[in-house]
Design an enzyme around this catalytic site. Structure first.
Site, PDB file in Angstrom:
ATOM      1  N   LYS A  11       0.827  -1.212   0.000  1.00  0.00           N
ATOM      2  CA  LYS A  11       0.000   0.000   0.000  1.00  0.00           C
ATOM      3  C   LYS A  11       0.866   1.270   0.000  1.00  0.00           C
ATOM      4  CE  LYS A  11      -3.939  -2.246   2.307  1.00  0.00           C
ATOM      5  NZ  LYS A  11      -4.909  -2.147   3.430  1.00  0.00           N
ATOM      6  N   TYR A  51     -12.216  -2.408  -3.794  1.00  0.00           N
ATOM      7  CA  TYR A  51     -12.758  -2.584  -2.442  1.00  0.00           C
ATOM      8  C   TYR A  51     -14.289  -2.559  -2.419  1.00  0.00           C
ATOM      9  CZ  TYR A  51      -8.264  -2.495   0.033  1.00  0.00           C
ATOM     10  OH  TYR A  51      -7.023  -2.810   0.534  1.00  0.00           O
ATOM     11  N   PHE A  59     -15.558   2.756   7.070  1.00  0.00           N
ATOM     12  CA  PHE A  59     -14.203   3.195   6.714  1.00  0.00           C
ATOM     13  C   PHE A  59     -13.964   3.246   5.208  1.00  0.00           C
ATOM     14  CE2 PHE A  59     -14.084  -1.391   7.689  1.00  0.00           C
ATOM     15  CZ  PHE A  59     -13.596  -1.907   6.490  1.00  0.00           C
ATOM     16  N   ARG A  87      -1.338 -14.346   4.244  1.00  0.00           N
ATOM     17  CA  ARG A  87      -2.072 -13.744   5.373  1.00  0.00           C
ATOM     18  C   ARG A  87      -1.260 -13.881   6.673  1.00  0.00           C
ATOM     19  NH1 ARG A  87      -6.486 -10.513   4.347  1.00  0.00           N
ATOM     20  NH2 ARG A  87      -7.117 -10.983   6.469  1.00  0.00           N
ATOM     21  N   THR A  93      -5.012  -7.267  10.772  1.00  0.00           N
ATOM     22  CA  THR A  93      -5.375  -5.999  10.109  1.00  0.00           C
ATOM     23  C   THR A  93      -4.871  -4.794  10.908  1.00  0.00           C
ATOM     24  OG1 THR A  93      -7.394  -7.115   9.373  1.00  0.00           O
ATOM     25  CG2 THR A  93      -7.330  -4.721   9.140  1.00  0.00           C
ATOM     26  N   ARG A 104       2.960  -6.360   8.953  1.00  0.00           N
ATOM     27  CA  ARG A 104       2.235  -5.224   9.533  1.00  0.00           C
ATOM     28  C   ARG A 104       2.841  -4.800  10.867  1.00  0.00           C
ATOM     29  NH1 ARG A 104      -3.752  -7.212   7.501  1.00  0.00           N
ATOM     30  NH2 ARG A 104      -3.952  -5.735   5.774  1.00  0.00           N
ATOM     31  N   ASN A 114      -1.961   0.246   6.772  1.00  0.00           N
ATOM     32  CA  ASN A 114      -1.438  -1.017   7.308  1.00  0.00           C
ATOM     33  C   ASN A 114      -0.578  -1.812   6.322  1.00  0.00           C
ATOM     34  OD1 ASN A 114      -3.493  -1.937   5.725  1.00  0.00           O
ATOM     35  ND2 ASN A 114      -4.604  -3.015   7.341  1.00  0.00           N
ATOM     36  N   HIS A 117      -2.047  -5.454   1.494  1.00  0.00           N
ATOM     37  CA  HIS A 117      -3.314  -6.166   1.289  1.00  0.00           C
ATOM     38  C   HIS A 117      -2.974  -7.592   0.875  1.00  0.00           C
ATOM     39  CE1 HIS A 117      -7.240  -7.335  -0.290  1.00  0.00           C
ATOM     40  NE2 HIS A 117      -6.559  -7.868  -1.292  1.00  0.00           N
ATOM     41  N   GLU A 128      -9.248 -11.070  -7.691  1.00  0.00           N
ATOM     42  CA  GLU A 128      -8.352  -9.919  -7.492  1.00  0.00           C
ATOM     43  C   GLU A 128      -7.164  -9.960  -8.453  1.00  0.00           C
ATOM     44  OE1 GLU A 128      -7.424  -9.857  -3.299  1.00  0.00           O
ATOM     45  OE2 GLU A 128      -9.444  -9.224  -2.760  1.00  0.00           O
TER      46      GLU A 128
HETATM   47  N1  UDP Z   1      -9.823  -0.942   7.469  1.00  0.00           N
HETATM   48  C1  UDP Z   1      -9.876   0.275   8.110  1.00  0.00           C
HETATM   49  N2  UDP Z   1     -10.547   0.348   9.298  1.00  0.00           N
HETATM   50  C2  UDP Z   1     -11.147  -0.727   9.867  1.00  0.00           C
HETATM   51  C3  UDP Z   1     -11.083  -1.968   9.216  1.00  0.00           C
HETATM   52  C4  UDP Z   1     -10.410  -2.033   7.996  1.00  0.00           C
HETATM   53  O1  UDP Z   1      -9.329   1.262   7.623  1.00  0.00           O
HETATM   54  O2  UDP Z   1     -11.733  -0.595  10.947  1.00  0.00           O
HETATM   55  C5  UDP Z   1      -9.108  -1.013   6.181  1.00  0.00           C
HETATM   56  C6  UDP Z   1      -7.717  -1.610   6.353  1.00  0.00           C
HETATM   57  O3  UDP Z   1      -6.830  -0.918   5.504  1.00  0.00           O
HETATM   58  C7  UDP Z   1      -7.907  -3.030   5.871  1.00  0.00           C
HETATM   59  C8  UDP Z   1      -8.965  -2.858   4.778  1.00  0.00           C
HETATM   60  O4  UDP Z   1      -9.820  -1.843   5.271  1.00  0.00           O
HETATM   61  O5  UDP Z   1      -6.692  -3.580   5.424  1.00  0.00           O
HETATM   62  C9  UDP Z   1      -9.779  -4.068   4.443  1.00  0.00           C
HETATM   63  O6  UDP Z   1     -10.344  -4.591   5.630  1.00  0.00           O
HETATM   64  P1  UDP Z   1     -10.333  -6.143   5.952  1.00  0.00           P
HETATM   65  O7  UDP Z   1     -11.200  -6.353   7.132  1.00  0.00           O
HETATM   66  O8  UDP Z   1     -10.624  -6.903   4.696  1.00  0.00           O
HETATM   67  O9  UDP Z   1      -8.803  -6.410   6.435  1.00  0.00           O
HETATM   68  P2  UDP Z   1      -7.562  -7.146   5.767  1.00  0.00           P
HETATM   69  O10 UDP Z   1      -8.096  -8.299   4.966  1.00  0.00           O
HETATM   70  O11 UDP Z   1      -6.845  -6.124   4.909  1.00  0.00           O
HETATM   71  O12 UDP Z   1      -6.691  -7.569   6.919  1.00  0.00           O
END
Ligand code: UDP
Length: 141
Positions: A11, A51, A59, A87, A93, A104, A114, A117, A128
């Site tokens: 990112k 997204y 968010f 992952r 996250t 992270r 963070n 992705h 994707e």
């Molecule tokens: N995100 C955020 N606030 C939140 C939860 C998610 O800004 O409370 C953002 C964060 O950048 C995250 C993305 O939304 O990576 C996608 O969320 P997801 O729950 O899919 O998390 P990931 O799969 O990236 O761990």
């Protein structure tokens, strides 16, 4: 175990920190091969499209703005259990909750900036990868 492909995005925060190579090195030293890659500065419609599943989340708007704030590095990774492996390497996250030694924990500042992705399922990985790469531009090992 099966060889899979997954989509990874470094990112804007991590690209700005100049840690693309350090993150690639984590993939490579953990059995994930980079089989496609490109740097791209996402437009609003590209970020929103990527997204789209989060469209109703509170968010969403900030997430889209953040993803458009600078170039990102997009890659397809291939290896045994690539979806879960990526992952695991990424960590939770919220970087404050991410295990020590994860990408992270080491490179991210906050839940919204963070660093990376990663696809969360094999089905989403296929969608994707196709979002960013025509199949001819993914080079199997
Ligand atoms: N995100 C955020 N606030 C939140 C939860 C998610 O800004 O409370 C953002 C964060 O950048 C995250 C993305 O939304 O990576 C996608 O969320 P997801 O729950 O899919 O998390 P990931 O799969 O990236 O761990």
């Amino acid at each position: 175990m099966a060889v899979e492909r997954t989509l990874s995005i470094i990112k804007p925060d991590a690209v700005a920190k100049n840690v693309i190579g350090k993150i690639y090195s984590r993939f490579e030293s953990n059995g994930l091969k980079i089989v496609a890659s490109r740097m791209i500065h996402l437009s609003r419609s590209e970020a929103e499209g990527f997204y789209a599943v989060h469209r109703e989340r509170p968010f969403f708007k900030d997430l889209v703005e953040f993803m458009m704030s600078g170039p990102v590095m997009v890659q397809a990774l291939e290896g045994e259990s690539a979806v879960a492996k990526n992952r695991e390497l990424m960590g939770a996250t919220d970087p404050k909750k991410a295990d020590k030694g994860t990408i992270r924990a080491d490179f991210a500042e906050s839940i919204d900036a963070n660093a990376v992705h990663g696809s969360d399922s094999l089905d989403n990985a296929k969608i994707e990868i196709a979002y960013f790469f025509p199949s001819m531009e993914v080079y199997s090992s």
